[in-house]
Design an enzyme around this catalytic site. Structure first.
Site, PDB file in Angstrom:
ATOM      1  N   THR A   1     -17.801  23.120  -3.500  1.00 16.88           N
ATOM      2  CA  THR A   1     -18.359  23.801  -4.662  1.00 16.88           C
ATOM      3  C   THR A   1     -19.242  22.858  -5.468  1.00 16.88           C
ATOM      4  OG1 THR A   1     -16.356  23.241  -5.909  1.00 16.88           O
ATOM      5  CG2 THR A   1     -16.407  25.399  -4.844  1.00 16.88           C
TER       6      THR A   1
ATOM      7  N   ARG B   1     -14.568  37.684  -3.437  1.00 18.99           N
ATOM      8  CA  ARG B   1     -13.140  37.483  -3.721  1.00 18.99           C
ATOM      9  C   ARG B   1     -12.741  38.224  -4.986  1.00 18.99           C
ATOM     10  NH1 ARG B   1     -11.621  31.483  -3.964  1.00 18.99           N
ATOM     11  NH2 ARG B   1     -11.843  31.686  -1.698  1.00 18.99           N
TER      12      ARG B   1
ATOM     13  N   ASP C   1     -11.952  21.938   3.462  1.00 16.77           N
ATOM     14  CA  ASP C   1     -12.346  22.585   2.210  1.00 16.77           C
ATOM     15  C   ASP C   1     -12.363  21.535   1.093  1.00 16.77           C
ATOM     16  OD1 ASP C   1     -13.112  24.629   0.576  1.00 16.77           O
ATOM     17  OD2 ASP C   1     -11.110  25.506   0.358  1.00 16.77           O
TER      18      ASP C   1
ATOM     19  N   LYS D   1     -17.164  30.832   2.271  1.00 17.10           N
ATOM     20  CA  LYS D   1     -17.311  29.599   3.040  1.00 17.10           C
ATOM     21  C   LYS D   1     -16.220  29.478   4.110  1.00 17.10           C
ATOM     22  CE  LYS D   1     -17.315  27.067  -0.742  1.00 17.10           C
ATOM     23  NZ  LYS D   1     -17.399  28.118  -1.786  1.00 17.10           N
ATOM     24  N   THR D   2     -14.976  29.731   3.733  1.00 16.83           N
ATOM     25  CA  THR D   2     -13.875  29.670   4.693  1.00 16.83           C
ATOM     26  C   THR D   2     -14.013  30.763   5.743  1.00 16.83           C
ATOM     27  OG1 THR D   2     -12.426  28.787   2.959  1.00 16.83           O
ATOM     28  CG2 THR D   2     -11.372  29.671   4.927  1.00 16.83           C
TER      29      THR D   2
END
Length: 332
Positions: free
Chosen positions: A162, A221, A113, A68-69
């Protein structure tokens, strides 16, 4: 406008810059997976460029670590604008938000975020900023209170969450587009790992990359973190060459099996099987047995176990599935 990124008051952001930034794709063409989202983003970006307009506000949803980032940064680079990065819990007072918004230039991207954790009073200030690009500020208090409108440069708000369900309906409705990121297949993660291997100048076979991908819980990640561990293991325990056999040894040292289950995942399943005859067992009872917070089990461990078909949530509690018994070589 020269592209740059600004990270606001966050130690986590500094960690991202140190460990993740070199591996983050910078353009849409470098991003692996999420093909439908990339196709929509390409249209989104090209249309805004053609009309010489700022991007509409966008919301990225999905589990942690899916990109997302990274996608927010890609939007900034593709549009040639700056990005300011902050998070919901950091913005405690309306003045915090006002200070950021008034410094944005035309076309800049404000990335928030964990936007579902925004204070509700701050949300109220966001509504006119998102719709009409102005801030309604209250000066003084009591009989001397007055409202002052501050005009803002047109900007794009990009939110990441999330937990989409925790975002209030008024805020959610003000995003022009919503993108839902899903878990990655092992084949896509293999490409990501090989790209990371190339960037970090590591000698890694394709089979080894696939083996790391299968143990990465469908998350880039996790894949990159596991790859770094395998690289360290190869440097100390071998000659630096990463093979499939070496990945097995490195993963075994971390107690990560071929499905990506770690020690806690397996402990949850084993306690349900051995101590409670496969379930059902209540979440709080399970938390006490594990010595772990119920919220951690529910939010961190359960989603992956359920996705893999190893655990069931029922009205009576948690149950281990037949697949879980097979995976752990236990009899029902």
């Amino acid at each position: 406008m020269e592209n740059s990124s600004q990270y606001i008051h966050s130690k986590l952001s500094d960690q991202d810059l140190t460990y993740e930034e070199p591996l983050r794709p910078a353009r849409l063409g470098d991003f692996q997976g999420q093909d439908q989202i990339l196709e929509r983003l390409d249209v989104f970006i090209q249309a805004a460029k053609k009309r010489e307009e700022v991007l509409r506000h966008a919301l990225f949803c999905g589990p942690p670590g899916l990109g997302k980032t990274t996608l927010a940064n890609i939007l900034s680079k593709e549009m040639g604008t700056n990005i300011v990065i902050t998070s919901g819990p950091i913005l405690e007072k309306p003045t915090d938000l006002a200070g950021i918004l008034t410094n944005l230039q035309k076309g800049d991207i404000l990335f928030i975020d964990e936007i579902h954790r925004l204070n509700r009073s701050i949300e109220e200030y966001l509504y006119p900023a998102m719709e009409n690009f102005f801030l309604d500020l209250i000066i003084d208090s009591g009989p001397h209170a007055r409202s002052v409108q501050v005009k803002l440069n047109p900007f794009t708000l990009v939110g990441a969450t999330t937990k989409q369900g925790l975002i209030s309906s008024p805020l959610r409705s003000r995003f022009g587009l919503t993108f839902r990121l899903d878990y990655y297949s092992p084949q896509v993660l293999q490409k990501i790992i090989l790209r990371s291997s190339s960037i970090l100048k590591t000698n890694m076979s394709s089979d080894a990359a696939l083996e790391v991908a299968k143990r990465s819980r469908g998350t880039p990640r996790v894949a990159n973190n596991l790859f770094r561990w395998v690289r360290d293991f190869a440097q100390i325990k071998a000659d630096g060459q990463i093979t499939e056999k070496l990945v097995h040894k490195a993963a075994d040292m971390l107690a990560i099996d071929r499905l990506g289950l770690d020690e806690m995942d397996k402990k949850i399943l084993i306690i349900i099987m051995d101590d409670y005859n496969g379930g059902p067992v209540g979440l709080n009872t399970l938390a006490v047995a594990l010595g772990e917070a119920a919220s951690t089990i529910e939010e961190v461990y359960e989603p992956f176990l359920i996705k893999q078909g190893l655990l069931k949530r029922t009205s009576r509690g948690r149950e281990a599935t037949a697949k879980a018994y097979d995976h752990l070589n236990k009899k029902m």
